[in-house]
Design a protein around this motif. Structure first.
Motif, PDB file in Angstrom:
ATOM      1  N   LEU A 218       0.825  -1.211   0.000  1.00  0.00           N
ATOM      2  CA  LEU A 218       0.000   0.000   0.000  1.00  0.00           C
ATOM      3  C   LEU A 218       0.856   1.256   0.000  1.00  0.00           C
ATOM      4  CD1 LEU A 218      -2.977  -0.690   2.402  1.00  0.00           C
ATOM      5  CD2 LEU A 218      -3.106   0.182   0.074  1.00  0.00           C
ATOM      6  N   GLY A 219       2.082   1.114  -0.407  1.00  0.00           N
ATOM      7  CA  GLY A 219       2.956   2.281  -0.299  1.00  0.00           C
ATOM      8  C   GLY A 219       3.280   2.530   1.153  1.00  0.00           C
ATOM      9  N   GLY A 220       3.208   1.473   1.984  1.00  0.00           N
ATOM     10  CA  GLY A 220       3.379   1.634   3.431  1.00  0.00           C
ATOM     11  C   GLY A 220       4.828   1.829   3.799  1.00  0.00           C
ATOM     12  N   CYS A 221       5.232   3.047   3.977  1.00  0.00           N
ATOM     13  CA  CYS A 221       6.590   3.343   4.403  1.00  0.00           C
ATOM     14  C   CYS A 221       6.529   4.627   5.192  1.00  0.00           C
ATOM     15  CB  CYS A 221       7.507   3.486   3.197  1.00  0.00           C
ATOM     16  SG  CYS A 221       6.931   4.699   2.036  1.00  0.00           S
ATOM     17  N   ALA A 222       7.624   4.953   5.832  1.00  0.00           N
ATOM     18  CA  ALA A 222       7.590   6.091   6.746  1.00  0.00           C
ATOM     19  C   ALA A 222       7.512   7.427   6.020  1.00  0.00           C
ATOM     20  CB  ALA A 222       8.806   6.059   7.643  1.00  0.00           C
TER      21      ALA A 222
ATOM     22  N   ARG B  22      -1.419  10.178   3.317  1.00  0.00           N
ATOM     23  CA  ARG B  22      -0.134  10.586   2.739  1.00  0.00           C
ATOM     24  C   ARG B  22       0.898   9.445   2.840  1.00  0.00           C
ATOM     25  NH1 ARG B  22       0.740  13.684  -1.010  1.00  0.00           N
ATOM     26  NH2 ARG B  22       2.856  14.071  -0.321  1.00  0.00           N
ATOM     27  N   MET B  23       0.847   8.709   3.966  1.00  0.00           N
ATOM     28  CA  MET B  23       1.864   7.663   4.151  1.00  0.00           C
ATOM     29  C   MET B  23       1.623   6.458   3.248  1.00  0.00           C
ATOM     30  SD  MET B  23       3.238   7.585   8.009  1.00  0.00           S
ATOM     31  CE  MET B  23       2.523   6.026   8.241  1.00  0.00           C
ATOM     32  N   TRP B  24       0.357   6.101   3.063  1.00  0.00           N
ATOM     33  CA  TRP B  24       0.045   4.881   2.317  1.00  0.00           C
ATOM     34  C   TRP B  24      -0.406   5.146   0.890  1.00  0.00           C
ATOM     35  CZ3 TRP B  24      -3.945   3.063   6.500  1.00  0.00           C
ATOM     36  CH2 TRP B  24      -3.256   2.649   7.653  1.00  0.00           C
ATOM     37  N   GLY B  25      -0.547   6.436   0.512  1.00  0.00           N
ATOM     38  CA  GLY B  25      -1.436   6.767  -0.592  1.00  0.00           C
ATOM     39  C   GLY B  25      -0.958   6.645  -2.009  1.00  0.00           C
ATOM     40  N   GLY B  26       0.321   6.423  -2.292  1.00  0.00           N
ATOM     41  CA  GLY B  26       0.703   6.482  -3.704  1.00  0.00           C
ATOM     42  C   GLY B  26       0.481   7.871  -4.256  1.00  0.00           C
ATOM     43  N   ASN B  27       0.728   8.867  -3.428  1.00  0.00           N
ATOM     44  CA  ASN B  27       0.591  10.288  -3.746  1.00  0.00           C
ATOM     45  C   ASN B  27      -0.847  10.760  -3.932  1.00  0.00           C
ATOM     46  OD1 ASN B  27       1.377  12.863  -3.931  1.00  0.00           O
ATOM     47  ND2 ASN B  27       2.222  12.733  -5.986  1.00  0.00           N
ATOM     48  N   ILE B  28      -1.457  11.061  -2.861  1.00  0.00           N
ATOM     49  CA  ILE B  28      -2.801  11.659  -2.874  1.00  0.00           C
ATOM     50  C   ILE B  28      -2.661  13.117  -2.457  1.00  0.00           C
ATOM     51  CG2 ILE B  28      -5.069  11.614  -1.743  1.00  0.00           C
ATOM     52  CD1 ILE B  28      -4.851   8.638  -1.602  1.00  0.00           C
ATOM     53  N   ASP B  29      -3.434  13.955  -3.102  1.00  0.00           N
ATOM     54  CA  ASP B  29      -3.447  15.382  -2.795  1.00  0.00           C
ATOM     55  C   ASP B  29      -4.394  15.557  -1.587  1.00  0.00           C
ATOM     56  OD1 ASP B  29      -3.702  18.085  -2.908  1.00  0.00           O
ATOM     57  OD2 ASP B  29      -4.311  18.165  -5.015  1.00  0.00           O
ATOM     58  N   VAL B  30      -3.824  15.775  -0.405  1.00  0.00           N
ATOM     59  CA  VAL B  30      -4.641  15.808   0.824  1.00  0.00           C
ATOM     60  C   VAL B  30      -4.679  17.225   1.399  1.00  0.00           C
ATOM     61  CG1 VAL B  30      -4.945  14.865   3.160  1.00  0.00           C
ATOM     62  CG2 VAL B  30      -3.892  13.443   1.377  1.00  0.00           C
ATOM     63  N   THR B  31      -5.892  17.754   1.588  1.00  0.00           N
ATOM     64  CA  THR B  31      -6.071  19.062   2.227  1.00  0.00           C
ATOM     65  C   THR B  31      -6.876  18.872   3.505  1.00  0.00           C
ATOM     66  OG1 THR B  31      -6.121  20.113   0.055  1.00  0.00           O
ATOM     67  CG2 THR B  31      -6.931  21.421   1.907  1.00  0.00           C
TER      68      THR B  31
ATOM     69  N   LEU C 258       2.139  17.166  10.063  1.00  0.00           N
ATOM     70  CA  LEU C 258       1.317  16.811   8.896  1.00  0.00           C
ATOM     71  C   LEU C 258       1.772  17.599   7.670  1.00  0.00           C
ATOM     72  CD1 LEU C 258      -2.290  16.543  10.415  1.00  0.00           C
ATOM     73  CD2 LEU C 258      -0.716  14.702   9.804  1.00  0.00           C
ATOM     74  N   GLN C 259       2.090  18.888   7.893  1.00  0.00           N
ATOM     75  CA  GLN C 259       2.551  19.713   6.760  1.00  0.00           C
ATOM     76  C   GLN C 259       3.836  19.145   6.174  1.00  0.00           C
ATOM     77  OE1 GLN C 259       2.318  23.328   9.051  1.00  0.00           O
ATOM     78  NE2 GLN C 259       0.729  24.169   7.724  1.00  0.00           N
ATOM     79  N   ALA C 260       4.740  18.672   7.044  1.00  0.00           N
ATOM     80  CA  ALA C 260       6.006  18.101   6.554  1.00  0.00           C
ATOM     81  C   ALA C 260       5.774  16.849   5.716  1.00  0.00           C
ATOM     82  CB  ALA C 260       6.916  17.791   7.739  1.00  0.00           C
ATOM     83  N   LEU C 261       4.643  16.177   5.970  1.00  0.00           N
ATOM     84  CA  LEU C 261       4.309  14.988   5.171  1.00  0.00           C
ATOM     85  C   LEU C 261       3.621  15.351   3.857  1.00  0.00           C
ATOM     86  CD1 LEU C 261       2.840  12.293   7.595  1.00  0.00           C
ATOM     87  CD2 LEU C 261       4.817  12.067   6.105  1.00  0.00           C
ATOM     88  N   GLY C 262       3.368  16.638   3.652  1.00  0.00           N
ATOM     89  CA  GLY C 262       2.747  17.056   2.397  1.00  0.00           C
ATOM     90  C   GLY C 262       1.247  17.307   2.499  1.00  0.00           C
ATOM     91  N   VAL C 263       0.702  17.263   3.728  1.00  0.00           N
ATOM     92  CA  VAL C 263      -0.723  17.610   3.894  1.00  0.00           C
ATOM     93  C   VAL C 263      -0.841  19.135   3.832  1.00  0.00           C
ATOM     94  CG1 VAL C 263      -2.721  17.554   5.454  1.00  0.00           C
ATOM     95  CG2 VAL C 263      -1.131  15.594   5.365  1.00  0.00           C
TER      96      VAL C 263
ATOM     97  N   ALA D  48      -8.719   5.785   5.674  1.00  0.00           N
ATOM     98  CA  ALA D  48      -7.576   6.097   4.807  1.00  0.00           C
ATOM     99  C   ALA D  48      -7.297   4.917   3.881  1.00  0.00           C
ATOM    100  CB  ALA D  48      -6.343   6.429   5.654  1.00  0.00           C
ATOM    101  N   ALA D  49      -7.273   3.711   4.451  1.00  0.00           N
ATOM    102  CA  ALA D  49      -6.996   2.524   3.624  1.00  0.00           C
ATOM    103  C   ALA D  49      -8.085   2.350   2.563  1.00  0.00           C
ATOM    104  CB  ALA D  49      -6.913   1.286   4.522  1.00  0.00           C
ATOM    105  N   ALA D  50      -9.352   2.501   2.964  1.00  0.00           N
ATOM    106  CA  ALA D  50     -10.464   2.296   2.018  1.00  0.00           C
ATOM    107  C   ALA D  50     -10.431   3.344   0.905  1.00  0.00           C
ATOM    108  CB  ALA D  50     -11.797   2.346   2.764  1.00  0.00           C
TER     109      ALA D  50
END
Ligand code: FAD
Length: 431
Positions: free
Chosen positions: A29-33, A61-70, A104-109, A349-351
């Motif tokens: 699932l793209g599960g990495c830190a 953001r962690m599992w998403g395969g690059n999702i644009d999250v706001t 969260l911002q550092a993770l790209g949210v 998030a997973a769903a």
């Protein structure tokens, strides 16, 4: 019992049960830190930066395969209800329960401070109070609760004037109640009104009673704490709270069952058969899903709560909107807790990731809960439970024999409780 190799989805369910950080090892699932890179696979707006919403934003953001999250949150920082009873009683400070959204911002949210005032489920967009509009492919809503002021005469005015406080959403109300408690004379009366269940955090009011009584015992021993419970009995960890009331707070704390608050006038609490004059009036009001859920037409159970499909956390009233946390009509014996909202956030998030990728979702999610309560400044009790999806009934059911309560209050769990808080704040806010 048969043993099979766990599928990726099976692992997902099992690791949801592991709770905090439990899904870190899911490579598929793209599960990495660190957040996944590559082209965006979709836009998700999350409303509410509390326990459910922050967790969902982080794990997308962690599992998403690059999702644009706001993430849209009305408050500039997160302030925790768990541990806030220790602030009211003077054993912790506001700074101890406050955190920023930098992790969260550092993770790209993208974190936006603002109030969502409208959701257009058809057009898949939300509008903020300042007019900004945000489109989404999937919306995650974890707005918490709002109060049913209409059920207690005079309550809205009493809150506005400061004659009564709730401190059931952490922040300025926590500070106000602390100040009122400190200002109360020795010999004063502190009245705590508890609404009929269901409400946010079943053991929370009884923990507050213990900690306010602990403060009074130490600083104002001639004072009285009246616990006016609308319920026929203590709603969580009953025997343990009864023991704490007797063992530590005899002569200070008086518990009254079936004492539903009808009206507030000044600092007078009017019950069915008597009026109680308080020096500090702390009213936990009856609750329902937060206003934005009502406005969006998502409240479809008992005119109070949001019904969801437990496989995806998607609202049964509007497609594309996933709802978490206290706003939900829960499964049997599933508490309205921060820990549970955190678990909902991971399932959602997973769903959402799987739906955006066109994959099928985990058919057997499992979630768990642990709620610690301080009965003195150091002694703690817990209640725990595990809840598993039942495909026949389409609800989350308590796994028989899975949970339990402490044998007795103890100081080791006092340390666990403080660690739990640090860990869950780290887990939802990425540090
Ligand atoms: C005194 C007390 C003690 C507690 N102790 C514990 C405990 O020990 N353990 C435990 O697990 N739980 C505990 N809880 C319960 C826990 O706080 C809640 O269950 C949890 O906060 C629910 O998470 P949530 O995401 O549903 O809502 P919240 O955490 O309340 O988050 C909702 C967020 O949405 C935001 N919001 C709402 N509407 C909008 C909008 N229109 N626009 C923008 N933002 C919006 C709010 O500002 C808020 O930040 C306690 C609660 C209380 C009151």
């Amino acid at each position: 019992m048969t043993h099979k190799h766990p599928s990726r989805r099976g692992l997902l369910g099992a690791s949801a049960a592991l709770g905090l950080g439990g899904l870190m090892s899911l490579g598929g699932l793209g599960g990495c830190a660190s957040p996944a890179q590559g082209p965006s696979i979709g836009r998700v707006v999350v409303i509410g930066g509390g326990f459910g919403g922050s967790t969902a934003a982080r794990y997308l953001r962690m599992w998403g395969g690059n999702i644009d999250v706001t993430l849209v949150e009305r408050n500039p920082q997160f302030i925790s209800c768990p541990i806030s009873n220790l602030v009211i009683s003077g054993f912790k400070q506001m700074a101890d329960i406050s955190r920023g959204y930098q992790g969260l911002q550092a993770l790209g949210v993208k974190v936006l401070q603002g109030e969502v005032v409208a959701i257009d489920a058809q057009a898949r967009k939300v509008r903020l109070g300042d007019g900004r509009e945000l489109g989404y492919d999937r919306l995650i809503l974890s707005p918490g609760i709002d109060f049913m002021m209409e059920q207690v005469g005079g309550l809205a005015g009493a809150f506005e004037r400061g004659d009564a406080t709730h401190a059931w959403k952490a922040g300025p109300q926590t500070v106000a109640l602390r100040q009122q408690l400190e200002a109360m004379a020795d010999g004063g009366v502190f009245a705590l009104s508890i609404p009929k269940a269901p409400y946010r955090c079943p053991p929370g009011p009884y923990e507050r009673a213990c900690l306010v009584a602990a403060y009074l015992k130490q600083h104002k021993p001639k004072s009285k704490l009246l616990v006016l419970d609308a319920n026929p009995e203590i709603q969580s960890k009953k025997a343990l709270f009864e023991k704490a009331f007797q063992q530590h707070y005899g002569g200070i704390l008086e518990y009254r069952a079936n004492a539903e608050l009808r009206e507030v006038s000044g600092k007078l609490a009017k019950l069915e058969f008597e009026d109680v004059k308080a020096d500090v009036l702390n009213v936990v009001p009856p609750q329902r899903a937060a206003d934005i859920a009502v406005k969006a037409g998502l409240v479809n159970v008992n005119q109070r709560w949001v019904g969801v499909n437990w496989l995806t956390m998607e609202s049964t009233a509007a497609p594309g909107i996933h709802v978490l946390g206290d706003a939900l009509f829960p499964g049997p014996l599933m508490p309205k807790s921060g820990h549970m909202a955190n678990q909902h956030g991971k399932v959602a998030a997973a769903a959402v990731i799987q739906l955006l990728k066109g994959e099928s979702v985990n058919p057997a999610p499992v979630v768990m809960n642990t709620c610690y309560s301080f009965v003195t400044a150091k002694d703690v009790i817990h209640v725990a439970s595990v809840h598993q999806y039942d495909a026949a009934e389409k609800i989350m059911k308590t796994v028989p024999g899975s949970g339990g309560v402490s044998a007795a209050a103890n100081q080791i769990e006092g340390r666990y409780a403080l660690s739990w808080a640090q860990n869950i704040w780290d887990d939802m806010l990425a540090g």
